[in-house]
Design a protein around this motif. Structure first.
Motif, short mmCIF file in Angstrom:
data_model
loop_
_atom_site.label_atom_id
_atom_site.label_comp_id
_atom_site.label_asym_id
_atom_site.label_seq_id
_atom_site.Cartn_x
_atom_site.Cartn_y
_atom_site.Cartn_z
N LYS A 138 0.82 -1.21 0.00
CA LYS A 138 0.00 0.00 0.00
C LYS A 138 0.86 1.26 0.00
O LYS A 138 0.63 2.19 -0.77
N ASN A 139 1.86 1.30 0.86
CA ASN A 139 2.77 2.44 0.96
C ASN A 139 4.18 1.97 1.27
O ASN A 139 4.36 1.01 2.03
N ASN B 8 7.97 0.38 -5.62
CA ASN B 8 6.66 -0.14 -5.22
C ASN B 8 5.74 -0.07 -6.43
O ASN B 8 5.39 1.00 -6.89
N THR C 212 0.90 1.26 -6.88
CA THR C 212 0.79 2.71 -6.75
C THR C 212 0.02 3.28 -7.94
O THR C 212 -0.02 2.65 -9.00
N SER D 237 7.16 6.33 -6.85
CA SER D 237 7.39 5.08 -6.13
C SER D 237 8.68 4.37 -6.53
O SER D 237 8.85 3.19 -6.27
#
Length: 127
Positions: free
Chosen positions: A82-83, A108, A111, A117
């Motif tokens: 998620k983050n 990541n 996103t 990211s």
């Protein structure tokens, strides 16, 4: 090829993967497709690279593995979360230190904006 030049090629491959697949898939899927893209760019790629941990001059086989190692110099740590959290940056910094590498890329794929990211993590970088 310098770490910066390799980093540029890695970013290109990441954009290709993200634009082709989009967010929300498993990390293992992104890993396989990213490896394909990196090799397609002519880069030497190793994945799930095992290496021992050395502590107090004792070698421990801890099943530690690097997600992707490009040109034997840049570590890529993949996430599909998620983050990105502070611990993810610290994790990659530790990998760089233990592997004696200077540059890592933390990405990541889960996103809405891949540009935000992709993070460079540096350990003892001299340009």
């Amino acid at each position: 090829m310098t770490e910066n030049e390799i980093s540029y090629q890695i970013r290109k491959a990441i954009f290709n993967v993200y634009n082709g697949l989009g967010p929300g898939l498993l990390e293992s899927i992104y890993q396989k497709v990213l490896i394909y893209e990196l090799e397609d760019l002519g880069l030497q790629v190793k994945y799930e690279v095992p290496f021992p941990i050395v502590y107090n001059d004792i070698v421990f086989d801890c099943n530690f593995r690097i997600d992707i190692l490009v040109e034997d110099s840049v570590i890529i740590e993949l996430k599909s979360v998620k983050n990105l959290e502070d611990i993810h940056y610290k994790q990659l910094s530790t990998y760089l230190k233990l592997a004696d590498k200077r540059l890592g890329i933390l990405v990541n794929f889960n996103t809405v904006n891949i540009l935000d990211s992709i993070k460079r993590v540096v350990y003892k970088f001299e340009d």
